[in-house]
Write a protein that holds these residues in place. Structure first.
Motif, PDB file in Angstrom:
ATOM      1  N   MET A 264       0.843  -1.174   0.000  1.00 53.87           N
ATOM      2  CA  MET A 264       0.000   0.000   0.000  1.00 53.87           C
ATOM      3  C   MET A 264       0.888   1.236   0.000  1.00 53.87           C
ATOM      4  N   SER A 265       0.492   2.230  -0.746  1.00 57.41           N
ATOM      5  CA  SER A 265       1.239   3.479  -0.847  1.00 57.41           C
ATOM      6  C   SER A 265       0.511   4.566  -0.054  1.00 57.41           C
ATOM      7  N   ILE A 266       1.259   5.412   0.625  1.00 54.96           N
ATOM      8  CA  ILE A 266       0.678   6.506   1.404  1.00 54.96           C
ATOM      9  C   ILE A 266       1.050   7.816   0.722  1.00 54.96           C
ATOM     10  N   LYS A 267       0.060   8.641   0.444  1.00 56.40           N
ATOM     11  CA  LYS A 267       0.291   9.951  -0.153  1.00 56.40           C
ATOM     12  C   LYS A 267      -0.285  11.001   0.797  1.00 56.40           C
ATOM     13  N   PRO A 268       0.567  11.652   1.599  1.00 56.27           N
ATOM     14  CA  PRO A 268       0.058  12.641   2.561  1.00 56.27           C
ATOM     15  C   PRO A 268      -0.478  13.892   1.868  1.00 56.27           C
TER      16      PRO A 268
ATOM     17  N   ILE B 251       6.574   9.532   8.438  1.00 56.76           N
ATOM     18  CA  ILE B 251       7.908   9.157   8.912  1.00 56.76           C
ATOM     19  C   ILE B 251       7.861   7.785   9.579  1.00 56.76           C
ATOM     20  N   LYS B 252       9.004   7.135   9.596  1.00 57.53           N
ATOM     21  CA  LYS B 252       9.146   5.858  10.286  1.00 57.53           C
ATOM     22  C   LYS B 252      10.264   6.017  11.303  1.00 57.53           C
ATOM     23  N   ALA B 253       9.949   5.734  12.560  1.00 54.51           N
ATOM     24  CA  ALA B 253      10.929   5.880  13.641  1.00 54.51           C
ATOM     25  C   ALA B 253      12.112   4.947  13.416  1.00 54.51           C
ATOM     26  N   ILE B 254      13.295   5.448  13.686  1.00 54.38           N
ATOM     27  CA  ILE B 254      14.506   4.640  13.634  1.00 54.38           C
ATOM     28  C   ILE B 254      14.732   4.124  15.047  1.00 54.38           C
ATOM     29  N   GLU B 255      14.671   2.805  15.193  1.00 53.47           N
ATOM     30  CA  GLU B 255      14.764   2.186  16.517  1.00 53.47           C
ATOM     31  C   GLU B 255      16.129   2.458  17.144  1.00 53.47           C
TER      32      GLU B 255
ATOM     33  N   GLY C 241       2.148  14.090  16.075  1.00 50.04           N
ATOM     34  CA  GLY C 241       1.643  13.197  15.056  1.00 50.04           C
ATOM     35  C   GLY C 241       0.685  12.124  15.519  1.00 50.04           C
ATOM     36  N   SER C 242       0.273  11.327  14.542  1.00 51.41           N
ATOM     37  CA  SER C 242      -0.635  10.205  14.761  1.00 51.41           C
ATOM     38  C   SER C 242       0.050   8.942  14.273  1.00 51.41           C
ATOM     39  N   GLU C 243      -0.025   7.888  15.080  1.00 52.00           N
ATOM     40  CA  GLU C 243       0.634   6.627  14.738  1.00 52.00           C
ATOM     41  C   GLU C 243      -0.352   5.702  14.032  1.00 52.00           C
ATOM     42  N   PHE C 244       0.144   5.019  12.989  1.00 55.83           N
ATOM     43  CA  PHE C 244      -0.658   4.080  12.223  1.00 55.83           C
ATOM     44  C   PHE C 244       0.172   2.835  11.941  1.00 55.83           C
ATOM     45  N   LYS C 245      -0.510   1.721  11.744  1.00 53.24           N
ATOM     46  CA  LYS C 245       0.156   0.489  11.340  1.00 53.24           C
ATOM     47  C   LYS C 245      -0.387   0.133   9.963  1.00 53.24           C
ATOM     48  N   ILE C 246       0.478   0.197   8.953  1.00 47.16           N
ATOM     49  CA  ILE C 246       0.071  -0.058   7.575  1.00 47.16           C
ATOM     50  C   ILE C 246       0.960  -1.145   6.999  1.00 47.16           C
TER      51      ILE C 246
ATOM     52  N   GLY D 186       1.782  -3.902   8.260  1.00 45.75           N
ATOM     53  CA  GLY D 186       2.693  -4.416   9.278  1.00 45.75           C
ATOM     54  C   GLY D 186       3.805  -3.466   9.663  1.00 45.75           C
ATOM     55  N   GLN D 187       3.815  -2.271   9.107  1.00 42.60           N
ATOM     56  CA  GLN D 187       4.864  -1.293   9.383  1.00 42.60           C
ATOM     57  C   GLN D 187       4.257  -0.131  10.161  1.00 42.60           C
ATOM     58  N   GLU D 188       4.896   0.240  11.269  1.00 38.78           N
ATOM     59  CA  GLU D 188       4.397   1.361  12.068  1.00 38.78           C
ATOM     60  C   GLU D 188       4.965   2.668  11.527  1.00 38.78           C
ATOM     61  N   VAL D 189       4.066   3.597  11.204  1.00 39.23           N
ATOM     62  CA  VAL D 189       4.469   4.910  10.702  1.00 39.23           C
ATOM     63  C   VAL D 189       3.787   5.986  11.530  1.00 39.23           C
ATOM     64  N   VAL D 190       4.330   7.189  11.453  1.00 37.31           N
ATOM     65  CA  VAL D 190       3.754   8.345  12.140  1.00 37.31           C
ATOM     66  C   VAL D 190       3.531   9.425  11.086  1.00 37.31           C
ATOM     67  N   ILE D 191       2.359  10.051  11.106  1.00 36.80           N
ATOM     68  CA  ILE D 191       2.084  11.168  10.211  1.00 36.80           C
ATOM     69  C   ILE D 191       2.100  12.439  11.049  1.00 36.80           C
ATOM     70  N   VAL D 192       3.004  13.358  10.690  1.00 36.09           N
ATOM     71  CA  VAL D 192       3.176  14.608  11.427  1.00 36.09           C
ATOM     72  C   VAL D 192       3.035  15.791  10.477  1.00 36.09           C
ATOM     73  N   ARG D 193       2.783  16.945  11.041  1.00 36.05           N
ATOM     74  CA  ARG D 193       2.837  18.182  10.259  1.00 36.05           C
ATOM     75  C   ARG D 193       4.297  18.568  10.118  1.00 36.05           C
ATOM     76  N   GLN D 194       4.624  19.247   9.052  1.00 37.68           N
ATOM     77  CA  GLN D 194       6.009  19.670   8.860  1.00 37.68           C
ATOM     78  C   GLN D 194       6.484  20.533  10.027  1.00 37.68           C
ATOM     79  N   ALA D 195       5.598  21.303  10.649  1.00 40.70           N
ATOM     80  CA  ALA D 195       5.961  22.163  11.767  1.00 40.70           C
ATOM     81  C   ALA D 195       6.420  21.360  12.993  1.00 40.70           C
ATOM     82  N   ASP D 196       6.043  20.073  13.076  1.00 42.05           N
ATOM     83  CA  ASP D 196       6.455  19.223  14.197  1.00 42.05           C
ATOM     84  C   ASP D 196       7.848  18.643  14.003  1.00 42.05           C
ATOM     85  N   ILE D 197       8.417  18.812  12.817  1.00 35.24           N
ATOM     86  CA  ILE D 197       9.776  18.345  12.558  1.00 35.24           C
ATOM     87  C   ILE D 197      10.729  19.445  13.002  1.00 35.24           C
ATOM     88  N   LEU D 198      11.650  19.083  13.874  1.00 33.22           N
ATOM     89  CA  LEU D 198      12.535  20.074  14.488  1.00 33.22           C
ATOM     90  C   LEU D 198      13.817  20.304  13.710  1.00 33.22           C
ATOM     91  N   ALA D 199      14.364  19.243  13.086  1.00 28.71           N
ATOM     92  CA  ALA D 199      15.641  19.382  12.397  1.00 28.71           C
ATOM     93  C   ALA D 199      15.847  18.236  11.430  1.00 28.71           C
TER      94      ALA D 199
END
Length: 94
Positions: free
Chosen positions: A1-5, A12-16, A71-76, A78-91
Motif C-alpha cells: 500500500m502506498s501513502i500519499k500525505p 515518517i518511520k521511527a529509527i529504533e 503526530g498520529s501513529e498508524f500500522k500499515i 505491518g509497518q508502524e508509521v507516524v504522520i506529522v505536520r512539517q511544523a512538528d519536525i525540528l531538524a
C-alpha cells in the motif's frame, strides 16, 4: 500500500534505538523511550494552509528529529508509521 500525505503532512518511520545502554545493560521494551529520530517516507505537496504558503523543507529519505508527542501513529502493511505536520519536525540530521 502506498501513502500519499495531504497538504503539509509528512509520513515518517521511527529509527529504533539501541536496546542496550552504553554500560551493556539490556533495556526491556517498557523502559525504552519513544524514538525521536525518524526517516521520511513520504511528503505532502505543501501549498496554501490557513492563508499562508507552506513550502516543504524535507524530502523522502531525510533523517529528521521530531517532537516527542507529535503526530498520529498508524500500522500499515505491518509497518508502524507516524504522520506529522512539517511544523512538528525540528531538524534534519545530516
Amino acid at each position: 500500500m502506498s501513502i500519499k500525505p495531504l497538504f503539509d503532512k509528512v509520513v515518517i518511520k521511527a529509527i529504533e534505538s539501541s536496546e542496550t545502554t552504553q554500560s551493556g545493560i539490556v533495556l526491556p521494551g517498557a523502559a525504552q523511550e519513544k524514538p525521536q529520530l525518524a526517516e521520511v517516507l513520504a511528503v505532502g505537496p505543501g501549498g496554501m494552509i490557513d492563508g499562508k504558503e507552506v513550502v516543504m523543507q524535507v524530502k523522502v529519505g531525510d533523517k529528521v528529529l521530531y517532537s516527542k508527542y507529535a503526530g498520529s501513529e498508524f500500522k500499515i502493511d505491518g509497518q508502524e508509521v507516524v504522520i506529522v505536520r512539517q511544523a512538528d519536525i525540528l531538524a534534519i540530521v545530516e
